[in-house]
Scaffold this motif. Structure first.
Motif, PDB file in Angstrom:
ATOM      1  N   GLY A 274       0.724  -1.159  -0.084  1.00 10.90           N
ATOM      2  CA  GLY A 274       0.057  -0.061  -0.048  1.00 10.90           C
ATOM      3  C   GLY A 274       0.700   1.450   0.059  1.00 10.90           C
ATOM      4  O   GLY A 274       0.708   2.330  -0.670  1.00 10.90           O
ATOM      5  N   TRP A 275       1.844   1.375   0.861  1.00 12.52           N
ATOM      6  CA  TRP A 275       2.928   2.246   0.924  1.00 12.52           C
ATOM      7  C   TRP A 275       3.629   2.457  -0.433  1.00 12.52           C
ATOM      8  O   TRP A 275       3.608   3.794  -1.012  1.00 12.52           O
ATOM      9  N   VAL A 276       3.958   1.608  -1.117  1.00 21.86           N
ATOM     10  CA  VAL A 276       4.503   1.557  -2.311  1.00 21.86           C
ATOM     11  C   VAL A 276       3.732   2.449  -3.544  1.00 21.86           C
ATOM     12  O   VAL A 276       3.943   3.248  -4.245  1.00 21.86           O
ATOM     13  N   ASN A 277       2.388   1.665  -3.464  1.00 20.09           N
ATOM     14  CA  ASN A 277       1.404   2.393  -4.479  1.00 20.09           C
ATOM     15  C   ASN A 277       0.975   3.912  -4.275  1.00 20.09           C
ATOM     16  O   ASN A 277       0.885   4.528  -4.927  1.00 20.09           O
ATOM     17  N   VAL A 278       0.936   4.100  -2.852  1.00 17.95           N
ATOM     18  CA  VAL A 278       0.431   5.787  -2.745  1.00 17.95           C
ATOM     19  C   VAL A 278       1.730   6.532  -3.024  1.00 17.95           C
ATOM     20  O   VAL A 278       1.723   7.638  -3.164  1.00 17.95           O
ATOM     21  N   SER A 279       2.931   6.007  -2.635  1.00 19.33           N
ATOM     22  CA  SER A 279       4.329   6.463  -2.958  1.00 19.33           C
ATOM     23  C   SER A 279       4.497   6.870  -4.648  1.00 19.33           C
ATOM     24  O   SER A 279       4.633   8.051  -4.995  1.00 19.33           O
ATOM     25  N   LEU A 280       4.374   5.798  -5.300  1.00 22.31           N
ATOM     26  CA  LEU A 280       4.393   6.107  -6.956  1.00 22.31           C
ATOM     27  C   LEU A 280       3.174   6.875  -7.481  1.00 22.31           C
ATOM     28  O   LEU A 280       3.328   7.578  -8.277  1.00 22.31           O
ATOM     29  N   THR A 281       2.109   6.821  -6.606  1.00 17.33           N
ATOM     30  CA  THR A 281       1.111   7.736  -6.998  1.00 17.33           C
ATOM     31  C   THR A 281       1.390   9.153  -6.773  1.00 17.33           C
ATOM     32  O   THR A 281       1.299  10.127  -7.631  1.00 17.33           O
ATOM     33  N   LEU A 282       1.903   9.532  -5.641  1.00 17.46           N
ATOM     34  CA  LEU A 282       2.609  10.685  -5.328  1.00 17.46           C
ATOM     35  C   LEU A 282       3.482  11.424  -6.416  1.00 17.46           C
ATOM     36  O   LEU A 282       3.473  12.530  -6.875  1.00 17.46           O
ATOM     37  N   ILE A 283       4.409  10.531  -6.817  1.00 19.82           N
ATOM     38  CA  ILE A 283       5.398  10.818  -7.919  1.00 19.82           C
ATOM     39  C   ILE A 283       4.757  11.069  -9.083  1.00 19.82           C
ATOM     40  O   ILE A 283       4.866  11.979  -9.773  1.00 19.82           O
ATOM     41  N   THR A 284       3.697  10.571  -9.471  1.00 15.41           N
ATOM     42  CA  THR A 284       2.898  10.585 -10.852  1.00 15.41           C
ATOM     43  C   THR A 284       2.034  11.591 -10.828  1.00 15.41           C
ATOM     44  O   THR A 284       1.525  12.194 -11.615  1.00 15.41           O
ATOM     45  N   LEU A 285       1.740  12.364  -9.712  1.00 13.89           N
ATOM     46  CA  LEU A 285       0.840  13.511  -9.693  1.00 13.89           C
ATOM     47  C   LEU A 285       1.817  14.787  -9.772  1.00 13.89           C
ATOM     48  O   LEU A 285       1.244  15.841 -10.103  1.00 13.89           O
ATOM     49  N   ILE A 286       3.110  14.404  -9.761  1.00 15.38           N
ATOM     50  CA  ILE A 286       4.184  15.533  -9.936  1.00 15.38           C
ATOM     51  C   ILE A 286       4.501  15.366 -11.527  1.00 15.38           C
ATOM     52  O   ILE A 286       4.675  16.288 -12.345  1.00 15.38           O
ATOM     53  N   LEU A 287       4.712  14.074 -11.846  1.00 16.31           N
ATOM     54  CA  LEU A 287       5.464  13.687 -13.106  1.00 16.31           C
ATOM     55  C   LEU A 287       4.264  12.673 -13.811  1.00 16.31           C
ATOM     56  O   LEU A 287       4.442  11.399 -13.729  1.00 16.31           O
ATOM     57  N   PRO A 288       3.350  13.293 -14.371  1.00 13.41           N
ATOM     58  CA  PRO A 288       1.973  12.458 -14.595  1.00 13.41           C
ATOM     59  C   PRO A 288       2.348  11.506 -16.130  1.00 13.41           C
ATOM     60  O   PRO A 288       1.857  11.905 -16.998  1.00 13.41           O
ATOM     61  N   ILE A 289       3.133  10.601 -15.939  1.00 13.30           N
ATOM     62  CA  ILE A 289       3.405   9.823 -16.973  1.00 13.30           C
ATOM     63  C   ILE A 289       2.379   9.030 -17.487  1.00 13.30           C
ATOM     64  O   ILE A 289       2.278   8.870 -18.819  1.00 13.30           O
ATOM     65  N   PRO A 290       1.412   8.386 -16.612  1.00 13.99           N
ATOM     66  CA  PRO A 290       0.161   7.955 -17.249  1.00 13.99           C
ATOM     67  C   PRO A 290      -0.504   8.671 -18.421  1.00 13.99           C
ATOM     68  O   PRO A 290      -1.212   8.178 -19.206  1.00 13.99           O
ATOM     69  N   LEU A 291      -0.760  10.080 -18.220  1.00 18.74           N
ATOM     70  CA  LEU A 291      -1.316  10.906 -18.981  1.00 18.74           C
ATOM     71  C   LEU A 291      -0.823  11.047 -20.441  1.00 18.74           C
ATOM     72  O   LEU A 291      -1.205  10.882 -21.380  1.00 18.74           O
ATOM     73  N   LEU A 292       0.811  10.780 -20.304  1.00 13.35           N
ATOM     74  CA  LEU A 292       1.777  10.645 -21.532  1.00 13.35           C
ATOM     75  C   LEU A 292       1.275   9.658 -22.642  1.00 13.35           C
ATOM     76  O   LEU A 292       1.351   9.510 -23.543  1.00 13.35           O
ATOM     77  N   LEU A 293       1.275   8.518 -21.495  1.00 16.09           N
ATOM     78  CA  LEU A 293       0.980   7.187 -22.256  1.00 16.09           C
ATOM     79  C   LEU A 293      -0.330   7.005 -22.998  1.00 16.09           C
ATOM     80  O   LEU A 293      -0.484   6.083 -23.529  1.00 16.09           O
ATOM     81  N   LEU A 294      -1.170   7.924 -22.448  1.00 12.24           N
ATOM     82  CA  LEU A 294      -2.693   7.799 -23.375  1.00 12.24           C
ATOM     83  C   LEU A 294      -2.344   8.432 -24.730  1.00 12.24           C
ATOM     84  O   LEU A 294      -3.282   8.038 -25.686  1.00 12.24           O
ATOM     85  N   LEU A 295      -1.310   8.985 -25.123  1.00 12.05           N
ATOM     86  CA  LEU A 295      -1.089   9.358 -26.563  1.00 12.05           C
ATOM     87  C   LEU A 295      -1.903   9.990 -27.286  1.00 12.05           C
ATOM     88  O   LEU A 295      -2.510   9.489 -28.462  1.00 12.05           O
TER      89      LEU A 295
ATOM     90  N   PRO B 271      -3.245  14.313 -28.243  1.00  7.91           N
ATOM     91  CA  PRO B 271      -2.689  15.613 -28.167  1.00  7.91           C
ATOM     92  C   PRO B 271      -3.404  16.109 -27.038  1.00  7.91           C
ATOM     93  O   PRO B 271      -2.527  17.227 -26.235  1.00  7.91           O
ATOM     94  N   TYR B 272      -4.302  16.031 -26.397  1.00 10.77           N
ATOM     95  CA  TYR B 272      -5.053  16.829 -25.307  1.00 10.77           C
ATOM     96  C   TYR B 272      -4.232  16.599 -23.892  1.00 10.77           C
ATOM     97  O   TYR B 272      -3.747  17.222 -23.230  1.00 10.77           O
ATOM     98  N   TYR B 273      -3.916  15.174 -24.018  1.00 13.04           N
ATOM     99  CA  TYR B 273      -3.221  14.551 -22.590  1.00 13.04           C
ATOM    100  C   TYR B 273      -1.841  15.066 -22.786  1.00 13.04           C
ATOM    101  O   TYR B 273      -0.945  15.396 -21.666  1.00 13.04           O
ATOM    102  N   LEU B 274      -1.171  15.074 -23.986  1.00 14.26           N
ATOM    103  CA  LEU B 274       0.308  15.594 -24.212  1.00 14.26           C
ATOM    104  C   LEU B 274       0.466  17.112 -23.473  1.00 14.26           C
ATOM    105  O   LEU B 274       1.341  17.276 -23.054  1.00 14.26           O
ATOM    106  N   VAL B 275      -0.451  17.991 -23.968  1.00  7.21           N
ATOM    107  CA  VAL B 275      -0.558  19.286 -23.718  1.00  7.21           C
ATOM    108  C   VAL B 275      -0.588  19.319 -22.139  1.00  7.21           C
ATOM    109  O   VAL B 275       0.336  20.127 -21.422  1.00  7.21           O
ATOM    110  N   LEU B 276      -1.371  18.611 -21.538  1.00  8.34           N
ATOM    111  CA  LEU B 276      -1.797  18.411 -20.015  1.00  8.34           C
ATOM    112  C   LEU B 276      -0.305  18.301 -19.436  1.00  8.34           C
ATOM    113  O   LEU B 276       0.215  18.519 -18.247  1.00  8.34           O
ATOM    114  N   PHE B 277       0.044  17.087 -19.585  1.00  9.76           N
ATOM    115  CA  PHE B 277       1.612  16.687 -19.318  1.00  9.76           C
ATOM    116  C   PHE B 277       2.768  17.581 -19.532  1.00  9.76           C
ATOM    117  O   PHE B 277       3.171  17.804 -18.429  1.00  9.76           O
ATOM    118  N   THR B 278       2.648  18.210 -20.764  1.00 12.42           N
ATOM    119  CA  THR B 278       3.699  19.290 -20.556  1.00 12.42           C
ATOM    120  C   THR B 278       3.607  20.490 -19.861  1.00 12.42           C
ATOM    121  O   THR B 278       4.393  20.890 -19.097  1.00 12.42           O
TER     122      THR B 278
END
Length: 361
Positions: free
Chosen positions: A241-262, A264-271
């Motif tokens: 559970g700790w690893v899951n929330v820690s990785l989530t915190l990282i992706t709140l700052i670096l939203p890699i999952p948005l980039l992987l949706l491929l 244009p909309y999410y690419l702009v949001l990611f940038t």
């Protein structure tokens, strides 16, 4: 040029406050529709503990704001733009980088979309306005604001009690270090402590709340939940559970999952998100190195405390952006502080000699 840019931006935001529901998908305004239904029913006239929608409806009822189409957007857009202007004026910047202006526009747009209708986030904005004025009075002011925030937690969102605890923990860390990495360590350590506490006293792992909400959404076939935050690792133990929330915190700052949706909309949001956080953390590092205490550092502490707790509860990245929206004026204050700290990329230069319009004068 500068006057035209600022006036044009604020005018567009005012227009957006009134037309947003006609041009944006309905899922942006789910909370608004829920609160509006309660107000129209006339059955909610007082705050109720733990009833977030009911208490929000009562809040607007008490203020006499029952017209979502005119009164609420008119008043809320003035409050929002006034809050932003407060920080722009305090920055005393002769010039800002063009990228800072873009981030300002992005943050302003999101806050206008989410908070110029019946919204719990507009109520949080009032709470943060109170924070800005009370924190100037030192520890006593912060204690008074914490009491006010606990009242909000009691009636609206219980997890704000954890935000207050996290805030005070990071506040003391910031008082004893000038190294940003130690602040990050404290954030992840606090998540570990919460993981053990929730397992011990509540009987389930720390990321259970998000898992339960998203499983319900999947069963209902919610097609708008394409940015859901799913468990990173399977299992039901404390460390997983700790690893899951820690990785989530990282992706709140670096939203890699948005980039992987491929798309244009999410690419702009990611940038935009990456750019904003890079500037945000650079500004905090500069403030810490110069020994700044209080003021902007307290704003940063509150933002980081909120993000840490949201890594436990946020079901998707869209909800995260909405819940973080009231904090965007504080973000802008910290980003613009790089000007007064003498950062090279925001030094005033004559407009006619600016390279590729990289700096607005």
């Amino acid at each position: 040029m500068s006057v035209l840019l600022w006036m044009g931006t604020f005018l567009m935001m005012c227009i957006l406050a009134f037309v947003k529901e006609g041009v944006l998908p309905a899922y942006f305004f789910f909370d608004s529709y829920q609160i509006s239904t309660l107000i129209a029913g006339g059955s909610v006239d007082e705050l109720a503990a733990g009833e977030s929608f009911g208490s929000a409806a009562a809040f607007y009822n008490i203020l006499g704001l029952t017209d979502r189409d005119i009164a609420v957007p008119a008043i809320s857009v003035l409050v929002i733009l006034g809050f932003f202007l407060h920080f722009i004026k305090r920055a005393k910047a002769d010039a800002i980088a063009f990228s800072d202006f873009v981030i300002f526009g992005y943050f302003c747009l999101l806050l206008i979309v989410y908070a110029t209708t019946f919204s719990k986030d507009f109520i949080v904005l009032f709470l943060l306005i109170g924070f800005v004025f009370l924190e100037r009075r030192g520890v006593i002011g912060l204690a008074a604001w914490s009491a006010l925030a606990l009242v909000y937690a009691y009636y609206f969102r219980a997890y704000w009690s954890l935000v207050i605890i996290e805030f005070w923990g990071l506040y003391f860390v910031m008082r004893v270090t000038r190294k940003l990495r130690y602040v990050f360590i404290a954030m992840f350590f606090s998540l570990l402590v919460l993981s053990f506490a929730m397992q011990e006293y509540l009987g389930f792992r720390v990321d259970y709340f998000r898992y339960a909400v998203n499983q319900m959404r999947l069963r209902e076939g919610n097609v708008n939940a394409n940015t859901m935050i799913m468990p990173w690792l399977p299992g039901g133990d404390v460390l997983t559970g700790w690893v899951n929330v820690s990785l989530t915190l990282i992706t709140l700052i670096l939203p890699i999952p948005l980039l992987l949706l491929l798309t244009p909309y999410y690419l702009v949001l990611f940038t935009l998100t990456i750019t904003a956080f890079v500037k945000f953390f650079r500004a905090i590092r500069a403030l810490l190195r110069q020994g700044v205490r209080g003021g902007l550092i307290n704003y940063a502490v509150l933002i980081l405390a909120f993000m840490t707790i949201q890594s436990i509860f946020e079901p998707d990245y869209g909800s995260y952006a909405r819940h973080l929206a009231p904090f965007y004026p504080l973000f802008i204050s910290i980003l613009f502080s790089r000007v007064t700290l003498g950062r090279r990329d925001t030094q005033p230069v004559p407009f006619e000699t600016a390279n590729s319009a990289n700096t607005w004068r």
